[in-house]
Design an enzyme around this catalytic site. Sequence first.
Site, mmCIF file in Angstrom:
data_model
loop_
_atom_site.group_PDB
_atom_site.id
_atom_site.type_symbol
_atom_site.label_atom_id
_atom_site.label_comp_id
_atom_site.label_asym_id
_atom_site.label_seq_id
_atom_site.Cartn_x
_atom_site.Cartn_y
_atom_site.Cartn_z
ATOM 1 N N ASP A 273 0.834 -1.204 0.000
ATOM 2 C CA ASP A 273 0.000 0.000 0.000
ATOM 3 C C ASP A 273 0.868 1.253 0.000
ATOM 4 O O ASP A 273 1.643 1.476 0.927
ATOM 5 C CB ASP A 273 -0.899 -0.024 1.240
ATOM 6 C CG ASP A 273 -1.824 1.177 1.343
ATOM 7 O OD1 ASP A 273 -2.031 1.864 0.333
ATOM 8 O OD2 ASP A 273 -2.349 1.418 2.442
ATOM 9 N N ASP B 90 -2.846 6.609 -4.515
ATOM 10 C CA ASP B 90 -3.007 5.651 -3.416
ATOM 11 C C ASP B 90 -3.404 4.274 -3.926
ATOM 12 O O ASP B 90 -4.554 4.042 -4.293
ATOM 13 C CB ASP B 90 -4.057 6.188 -2.442
ATOM 14 C CG ASP B 90 -4.260 5.284 -1.238
ATOM 15 O OD1 ASP B 90 -3.461 4.342 -1.044
ATOM 16 O OD2 ASP B 90 -5.219 5.513 -0.491
#
Length: 390
Positions: free
Chosen positions: A93, A282
Amino acid sequence: MLFSKSLLLSVLASLSFAAPVEKREKTLTLDFDVKRISSKAKNVTVASSPGFRRNLRAASDAGVTISLENEYSFYLTTIEIGTPGQKLQVDVDTGSSDLWVPGQGTSSLYGTYDHTKSTSYKKDRSGFSISYGDGSSARGDWAQETVSIGGASITGLEFGDATSQDVGQGLLGIGLKGNEASAQSSNSFTYDNLPLKLKDQGLIDKAAYSLYLNSEDATSGSILFGGSDSSKYSGSLATLDLVNIDDEGDSTSGAVAFFVELEGIEAGSSSITKTTYPALLDSGTTLIYAPSSIASSIGREYGTYSYSYGGYVTSCDATGPDFKFSFNGKTITVPFSNLLFQNSEGDSECLVGVLSSGSNYYILGDAFLRSAYVYYDIDNSQVGIAQAKY
Protein backbone atom coordinates in the site's frame (compact mmCIF):
# COMPACT_ATOMS: atom_id res chain seq x y z
CA MET A 1 54.67 0.40 -39.61
CA LEU A 2 53.05 -3.03 -39.29
CA PHE A 3 51.77 -4.42 -35.98
CA SER A 4 51.85 -8.10 -35.23
CA LYS A 5 48.47 -9.71 -34.54
CA SER A 6 49.42 -10.47 -30.93
CA LEU A 7 50.55 -6.89 -30.32
CA LEU A 8 47.34 -5.49 -31.82
CA LEU A 9 45.21 -7.71 -29.59
CA SER A 10 47.23 -6.61 -26.58
CA VAL A 11 46.66 -2.92 -27.40
CA LEU A 12 42.93 -3.44 -27.92
CA ALA A 13 42.65 -5.33 -24.65
CA SER A 14 44.40 -2.55 -22.74
CA LEU A 15 42.06 0.04 -24.29
CA SER A 16 38.98 -1.93 -23.31
CA PHE A 17 40.13 -2.26 -19.72
CA ALA A 18 40.87 1.46 -19.58
CA ALA A 19 37.39 2.43 -20.81
CA PRO A 20 35.11 3.92 -18.14
CA VAL A 21 32.51 1.54 -16.74
CA GLU A 22 28.99 2.91 -16.29
CA LYS A 23 27.76 2.45 -12.73
CA ARG A 24 24.46 0.63 -12.52
CA GLU A 25 21.97 1.70 -9.89
CA LYS A 26 21.23 -0.71 -7.11
CA THR A 27 17.58 -1.72 -7.36
CA LEU A 28 15.33 -4.36 -5.88
CA THR A 29 12.30 -5.86 -7.61
CA LEU A 30 9.30 -6.86 -5.53
CA ASP A 31 6.64 -8.89 -7.34
CA PHE A 32 3.09 -9.13 -6.06
CA ASP A 33 -0.04 -11.13 -6.85
CA VAL A 34 -3.26 -9.30 -7.69
CA LYS A 35 -6.14 -10.66 -5.61
CA ARG A 36 -9.70 -9.80 -6.61
CA ILE A 37 -12.38 -10.43 -4.04
CA SER A 38 -16.13 -9.95 -4.29
CA SER A 39 -17.39 -9.48 -0.76
CA LYS A 40 -20.01 -7.48 1.09
CA ALA A 41 -18.46 -4.26 2.36
CA LYS A 42 -21.06 -3.30 4.95
CA ASN A 43 -21.71 0.23 6.12
CA VAL A 44 -19.16 1.91 3.90
CA THR A 45 -19.38 5.66 4.49
CA VAL A 46 -18.68 7.17 1.11
CA ALA A 47 -17.53 10.66 2.08
CA SER A 48 -15.52 9.78 5.15
CA SER A 49 -13.95 6.54 4.05
CA PRO A 50 -12.90 6.57 0.43
CA GLY A 51 -11.32 3.27 -0.53
CA PHE A 52 -10.90 0.10 1.38
CA ARG A 53 -7.49 0.75 2.95
CA ARG A 54 -7.07 4.49 3.48
CA ASN A 55 -5.29 5.42 6.70
CA LEU A 56 -7.50 7.72 8.79
CA ARG A 57 -6.25 10.37 11.21
CA ALA A 58 -9.72 10.81 12.65
CA ALA A 59 -13.15 9.43 11.91
CA SER A 60 -15.83 11.66 10.41
CA ASP A 61 -19.59 11.42 10.78
CA ALA A 62 -20.20 12.97 7.36
CA GLY A 63 -21.21 10.95 4.35
CA VAL A 64 -23.72 8.52 2.96
CA THR A 65 -23.78 5.03 4.46
CA ILE A 66 -24.25 2.28 1.88
CA SER A 67 -24.03 -1.48 1.67
CA LEU A 68 -21.94 -2.28 -1.37
CA GLU A 69 -20.76 -5.65 -2.63
CA ASN A 70 -17.79 -4.65 -4.74
CA GLU A 71 -15.09 -6.62 -6.47
CA TYR A 72 -11.92 -4.93 -5.38
CA SER A 73 -8.23 -5.65 -5.76
CA PHE A 74 -5.37 -5.84 -3.35
CA TYR A 75 -1.74 -6.64 -3.93
CA LEU A 76 -0.12 -9.47 -2.00
CA THR A 77 3.61 -9.97 -1.73
CA THR A 78 5.48 -12.60 0.26
CA ILE A 79 7.83 -11.65 3.08
CA GLU A 80 9.78 -13.61 5.67
CA ILE A 81 9.96 -12.10 9.13
CA GLY A 82 12.06 -13.19 12.10
CA THR A 83 14.94 -15.61 12.64
CA PRO A 84 14.36 -18.24 11.40
CA GLY A 85 12.09 -16.62 8.82
CA GLN A 86 8.32 -17.01 9.09
CA LYS A 87 6.66 -16.69 5.69
CA LEU A 88 3.44 -14.73 5.17
CA GLN A 89 1.78 -12.49 2.59
CA VAL A 90 1.03 -8.81 3.11
CA ASP A 91 -0.90 -6.20 1.13
CA VAL A 92 1.33 -3.55 -0.50
CA ASP A 93 0.00 0.00 0.00
CA THR A 94 1.45 3.37 -1.08
CA GLY A 95 -1.22 5.27 0.87
CA SER A 96 0.04 4.21 4.30
CA SER A 97 3.55 3.93 5.74
CA ASP A 98 3.74 1.07 8.24
CA LEU A 99 4.48 -2.62 8.02
CA TRP A 100 2.32 -4.61 10.37
CA VAL A 101 1.63 -8.33 10.55
CA PRO A 102 -1.00 -10.50 12.27
CA GLY A 103 0.77 -11.63 15.42
CA GLN A 104 0.48 -14.36 18.01
CA GLY A 105 -3.12 -15.32 18.77
CA THR A 106 -4.57 -13.81 15.58
CA SER A 107 -5.67 -15.56 12.41
CA SER A 108 -5.26 -14.80 8.71
CA LEU A 109 -5.62 -16.76 5.48
CA TYR A 110 -2.29 -15.29 4.40
CA GLY A 111 -0.17 -16.29 7.39
CA THR A 112 0.63 -15.07 10.90
CA TYR A 113 3.80 -14.31 12.87
CA ASP A 114 4.80 -15.58 16.32
CA HIS A 115 7.53 -13.45 17.89
CA THR A 116 8.24 -16.10 20.54
CA LYS A 117 9.74 -18.27 17.78
CA SER A 118 12.19 -15.59 16.59
CA THR A 119 15.65 -14.88 18.01
CA SER A 120 15.86 -11.45 16.31
CA TYR A 121 12.62 -10.00 17.75
CA LYS A 122 12.95 -6.82 19.81
CA LYS A 123 9.91 -5.14 21.36
CA ASP A 124 10.08 -1.35 21.31
CA ARG A 125 6.91 -0.24 23.05
CA SER A 126 3.20 -0.91 23.29
CA GLY A 127 0.58 1.27 21.63
CA PHE A 128 0.65 0.22 17.99
CA SER A 129 -2.75 1.18 16.54
CA ILE A 130 -3.91 1.82 12.99
CA SER A 131 -7.40 2.31 11.52
CA TYR A 132 -8.65 2.36 7.94
CA GLY A 133 -11.48 3.95 6.04
CA ASP A 134 -13.64 0.83 6.00
CA GLY A 135 -13.70 0.71 9.82
CA SER A 136 -11.13 -2.08 10.11
CA SER A 137 -8.14 -1.75 12.43
CA ALA A 138 -5.13 -3.46 13.98
CA ARG A 139 -3.59 -3.05 17.43
CA GLY A 140 -0.61 -4.44 19.29
CA ASP A 141 3.04 -3.58 19.97
CA TRP A 142 5.78 -1.72 18.14
CA ALA A 143 8.82 -3.91 17.56
CA GLN A 144 11.90 -4.43 15.38
CA GLU A 145 12.70 -7.50 13.31
CA THR A 146 14.72 -8.93 10.46
CA VAL A 147 12.57 -8.94 7.33
CA SER A 148 13.40 -10.58 3.99
CA ILE A 149 11.65 -9.24 0.92
CA GLY A 150 12.39 -9.51 -2.80
CA GLY A 151 15.56 -11.48 -2.05
CA ALA A 152 16.98 -8.84 0.32
CA SER A 153 17.25 -8.99 4.11
CA ILE A 154 16.63 -5.87 6.22
CA THR A 155 17.65 -5.85 9.87
CA GLY A 156 16.05 -3.84 12.65
CA LEU A 157 12.94 -2.88 10.65
CA GLU A 158 10.23 -1.22 12.75
CA PHE A 159 6.81 -2.86 12.44
CA GLY A 160 3.50 -3.42 14.19
CA ASP A 161 3.11 -6.81 15.87
CA ALA A 162 -0.69 -7.00 15.92
CA THR A 163 -2.32 -8.86 18.79
CA SER A 164 -5.80 -8.00 17.49
CA GLN A 165 -6.92 -7.18 13.96
CA ASP A 166 -9.94 -7.49 11.68
CA VAL A 167 -8.35 -6.59 8.34
CA GLY A 168 -7.79 -10.05 6.85
CA GLN A 169 -4.10 -9.74 6.06
CA GLY A 170 -1.06 -7.77 7.15
CA LEU A 171 -0.09 -4.57 5.38
CA LEU A 172 3.16 -3.28 3.92
CA GLY A 173 2.81 0.50 3.86
CA ILE A 174 5.57 2.19 1.86
CA GLY A 175 4.48 5.82 2.12
CA LEU A 176 6.18 8.83 3.71
CA LYS A 177 7.37 9.18 7.31
CA GLY A 178 4.78 11.81 8.16
CA ASN A 179 1.97 9.35 7.49
CA GLU A 180 3.25 6.66 9.86
CA ALA A 181 0.74 5.54 12.48
CA SER A 182 3.38 6.30 15.12
CA ALA A 183 3.35 9.98 14.11
CA GLN A 184 -0.37 10.15 14.82
CA SER A 185 -0.30 8.57 18.27
CA SER A 186 -0.31 10.33 21.64
CA ASN A 187 3.36 9.35 22.14
CA SER A 188 4.35 10.53 18.68
CA PHE A 189 7.54 9.28 16.99
CA THR A 190 8.73 8.51 13.47
CA TYR A 191 11.14 5.93 12.12
CA ASP A 192 12.79 4.79 8.89
CA ASN A 193 10.29 2.50 7.17
CA LEU A 194 11.03 -0.03 4.42
CA PRO A 195 12.09 2.26 1.52
CA LEU A 196 14.36 4.29 3.82
CA LYS A 197 15.85 1.19 5.46
CA LEU A 198 16.62 -0.34 2.06
CA LYS A 199 18.72 2.73 1.26
CA ASP A 200 20.23 3.02 4.75
CA GLN A 201 21.50 -0.57 4.56
CA GLY A 202 22.94 -0.18 1.05
CA LEU A 203 20.44 -2.42 -0.70
CA ILE A 204 19.30 0.35 -3.07
CA ASP A 205 20.91 3.67 -4.04
CA LYS A 206 17.81 5.86 -3.77
CA ALA A 207 14.88 6.00 -1.39
CA ALA A 208 12.42 5.69 -4.25
CA TYR A 209 10.31 3.08 -5.99
CA SER A 210 8.15 2.56 -9.07
CA LEU A 211 4.68 1.03 -9.04
CA TYR A 212 3.36 -1.03 -11.95
CA LEU A 213 -0.11 -2.47 -11.34
CA ASN A 214 -0.35 -3.99 -14.83
CA SER A 215 -3.54 -4.34 -16.88
CA GLU A 216 -7.06 -4.75 -15.51
CA ASP A 217 -7.08 -8.52 -16.03
CA ALA A 218 -3.48 -9.20 -14.99
CA THR A 219 -2.76 -11.50 -12.06
CA SER A 220 0.54 -9.89 -11.05
CA GLY A 221 2.38 -6.59 -10.89
CA SER A 222 5.62 -5.26 -9.46
CA ILE A 223 7.39 -2.58 -7.47
CA LEU A 224 10.95 -1.62 -8.38
CA PHE A 225 12.74 -0.14 -5.36
CA GLY A 226 15.53 2.31 -6.16
CA GLY A 227 14.70 3.10 -9.78
CA SER A 228 12.32 2.95 -12.72
CA ASP A 229 11.86 0.62 -15.71
CA SER A 230 11.41 2.45 -19.02
CA SER A 231 10.09 -0.71 -20.69
CA LYS A 232 6.91 -0.39 -18.64
CA TYR A 233 5.84 3.11 -19.71
CA SER A 234 5.47 5.24 -22.82
CA GLY A 235 7.38 8.48 -23.39
CA SER A 236 9.13 10.13 -20.46
CA LEU A 237 8.29 10.54 -16.79
CA ALA A 238 6.85 13.96 -15.92
CA THR A 239 8.25 15.23 -12.62
CA LEU A 240 5.69 16.49 -10.09
CA ASP A 241 6.49 18.14 -6.75
CA LEU A 242 4.57 16.81 -3.76
CA VAL A 243 1.94 19.06 -2.19
CA ASN A 244 2.33 19.75 1.52
CA ILE A 245 -1.09 18.77 2.88
CA ASP A 246 -2.43 15.92 4.99
CA ASP A 247 -5.40 13.65 4.30
CA GLU A 248 -7.77 16.18 5.86
CA GLY A 249 -6.62 18.86 3.41
CA ASP A 250 -4.72 20.85 6.04
CA SER A 251 -1.37 22.45 5.19
CA THR A 252 1.77 20.81 6.59
CA SER A 253 5.39 21.94 6.90
CA GLY A 254 6.50 19.14 4.57
CA ALA A 255 5.04 16.36 2.46
CA VAL A 256 3.34 13.64 4.50
CA ALA A 257 1.65 11.73 1.67
CA PHE A 258 1.90 11.40 -2.10
CA PHE A 259 -0.27 14.37 -3.04
CA VAL A 260 0.44 16.03 -6.40
CA GLU A 261 -1.40 18.69 -8.41
CA LEU A 262 -4.02 17.42 -10.87
CA GLU A 263 -4.66 20.27 -13.29
CA GLY A 264 -7.74 19.04 -15.10
CA ILE A 265 -9.82 16.17 -16.50
CA GLU A 266 -11.25 15.66 -19.96
CA ALA A 267 -13.67 13.02 -21.24
CA GLY A 268 -13.02 12.58 -24.92
CA SER A 269 -12.88 16.11 -26.33
CA SER A 270 -15.01 17.63 -23.53
CA SER A 271 -13.50 19.34 -20.52
CA ILE A 272 -14.87 18.19 -17.16
CA THR A 273 -12.75 20.57 -15.08
CA LYS A 274 -9.75 22.85 -15.52
CA THR A 275 -9.48 23.64 -11.81
CA THR A 276 -6.31 22.43 -10.11
CA TYR A 277 -6.72 20.34 -6.95
CA PRO A 278 -4.31 18.13 -4.98
CA ALA A 279 -4.55 14.42 -5.80
CA LEU A 280 -3.38 11.53 -3.62
CA LEU A 281 -1.88 8.60 -5.54
CA ASP A 282 -3.01 5.65 -3.42
CA SER A 283 -2.75 1.97 -4.35
CA GLY A 284 -4.72 1.11 -1.20
CA THR A 285 -7.87 2.70 -2.62
CA THR A 286 -9.96 0.98 -5.28
CA LEU A 287 -12.01 3.80 -6.82
CA ILE A 288 -11.44 7.45 -7.74
CA TYR A 289 -12.65 10.13 -5.32
CA ALA A 290 -13.07 13.72 -6.48
CA PRO A 291 -14.34 17.04 -5.10
CA SER A 292 -18.13 16.79 -4.86
CA SER A 293 -19.04 19.02 -7.81
CA ILE A 294 -16.70 17.12 -10.14
CA ALA A 295 -17.84 13.68 -8.97
CA SER A 296 -21.49 14.70 -9.42
CA SER A 297 -20.82 16.10 -12.88
CA ILE A 298 -19.22 12.85 -14.03
CA GLY A 299 -21.92 10.74 -12.39
CA ARG A 300 -24.79 12.66 -13.97
CA GLU A 301 -23.17 12.55 -17.40
CA TYR A 302 -22.58 8.81 -17.44
CA GLY A 303 -25.06 7.31 -14.99
CA THR A 304 -28.22 7.59 -12.91
CA TYR A 305 -28.15 8.18 -9.17
CA SER A 306 -28.95 5.11 -7.06
CA TYR A 307 -29.77 5.52 -3.37
CA SER A 308 -29.06 1.85 -2.74
CA TYR A 309 -25.53 2.30 -4.08
CA GLY A 310 -24.99 5.80 -2.76
CA GLY A 311 -23.59 6.72 -6.17
CA TYR A 312 -24.26 6.79 -9.90
CA VAL A 313 -24.84 3.57 -11.84
CA THR A 314 -25.02 2.56 -15.48
CA SER A 315 -25.15 -0.60 -17.56
CA CYS A 316 -22.04 -2.74 -17.24
CA ASP A 317 -22.04 -2.85 -21.05
CA ALA A 318 -22.00 0.94 -21.32
CA THR A 319 -19.36 2.57 -23.46
CA GLY A 320 -17.90 6.01 -23.06
CA PRO A 321 -14.92 8.17 -23.93
CA ASP A 322 -11.45 7.79 -22.51
CA PHE A 323 -10.79 10.01 -19.49
CA LYS A 324 -7.68 12.18 -19.63
CA PHE A 325 -5.99 13.40 -16.44
CA SER A 326 -3.51 16.29 -16.81
CA PHE A 327 -0.40 16.71 -14.64
CA ASN A 328 2.20 19.39 -15.45
CA GLY A 329 1.86 18.85 -19.19
CA LYS A 330 1.59 15.05 -18.96
CA THR A 331 -1.71 13.37 -19.83
CA ILE A 332 -2.66 9.96 -18.42
CA THR A 333 -5.46 8.28 -20.36
CA VAL A 334 -7.87 5.98 -18.49
CA PRO A 335 -10.32 3.82 -20.48
CA PHE A 336 -13.98 4.30 -19.56
CA SER A 337 -14.24 0.57 -18.79
CA ASN A 338 -11.77 1.02 -15.90
CA LEU A 339 -14.32 3.26 -14.18
CA LEU A 340 -17.13 0.68 -14.04
CA PHE A 341 -17.46 -1.55 -10.97
CA GLN A 342 -19.94 -4.40 -10.78
CA ASN A 343 -22.00 -4.74 -7.61
CA SER A 344 -21.94 -8.54 -7.72
CA GLU A 345 -21.11 -11.15 -10.31
CA GLY A 346 -23.80 -11.43 -12.96
CA ASP A 347 -25.33 -8.00 -12.29
CA SER A 348 -26.08 -5.91 -15.36
CA GLU A 349 -25.70 -2.66 -13.40
CA CYS A 350 -22.32 -1.12 -12.53
CA LEU A 351 -21.24 1.69 -10.24
CA VAL A 352 -19.53 4.61 -11.97
CA GLY A 353 -16.31 4.52 -9.95
CA VAL A 354 -15.88 8.26 -9.37
CA LEU A 355 -17.35 9.26 -6.01
CA SER A 356 -17.19 12.35 -3.82
CA SER A 357 -14.13 12.69 -1.60
CA GLY A 358 -15.98 15.12 0.67
CA SER A 359 -12.89 17.35 0.41
CA ASN A 360 -11.14 19.68 -2.01
CA TYR A 361 -8.79 16.98 -3.25
CA TYR A 362 -8.80 13.79 -5.28
CA ILE A 363 -7.85 10.28 -4.26
CA LEU A 364 -6.67 8.40 -7.33
CA GLY A 365 -6.97 4.70 -6.56
CA ASP A 366 -6.48 1.60 -8.67
CA ALA A 367 -9.06 2.67 -11.26
CA PHE A 368 -6.56 5.37 -12.23
CA LEU A 369 -3.24 3.79 -11.23
CA ARG A 370 -3.66 0.80 -13.54
CA SER A 371 -3.18 3.23 -16.44
CA ALA A 372 -0.18 5.03 -14.92
CA TYR A 373 3.42 4.17 -14.21
CA VAL A 374 4.35 6.06 -11.05
CA TYR A 375 7.85 6.71 -9.69
CA TYR A 376 7.66 7.68 -6.00
CA ASP A 377 10.82 9.69 -5.21
CA ILE A 378 11.03 9.96 -1.43
CA ASP A 379 14.53 11.49 -1.44
CA ASN A 380 13.42 14.51 -3.47
CA SER A 381 9.74 14.76 -2.40
CA GLN A 382 8.62 14.26 -5.97
CA VAL A 383 6.68 11.87 -8.15
CA GLY A 384 7.36 10.87 -11.75
CA ILE A 385 4.39 9.80 -13.85
CA ALA A 386 3.86 8.39 -17.35
CA GLN A 387 1.35 6.30 -19.30
CA ALA A 388 1.72 2.63 -18.37
CA LYS A 389 2.57 0.18 -21.14
CA TYR A 390 1.26 -3.40 -21.07
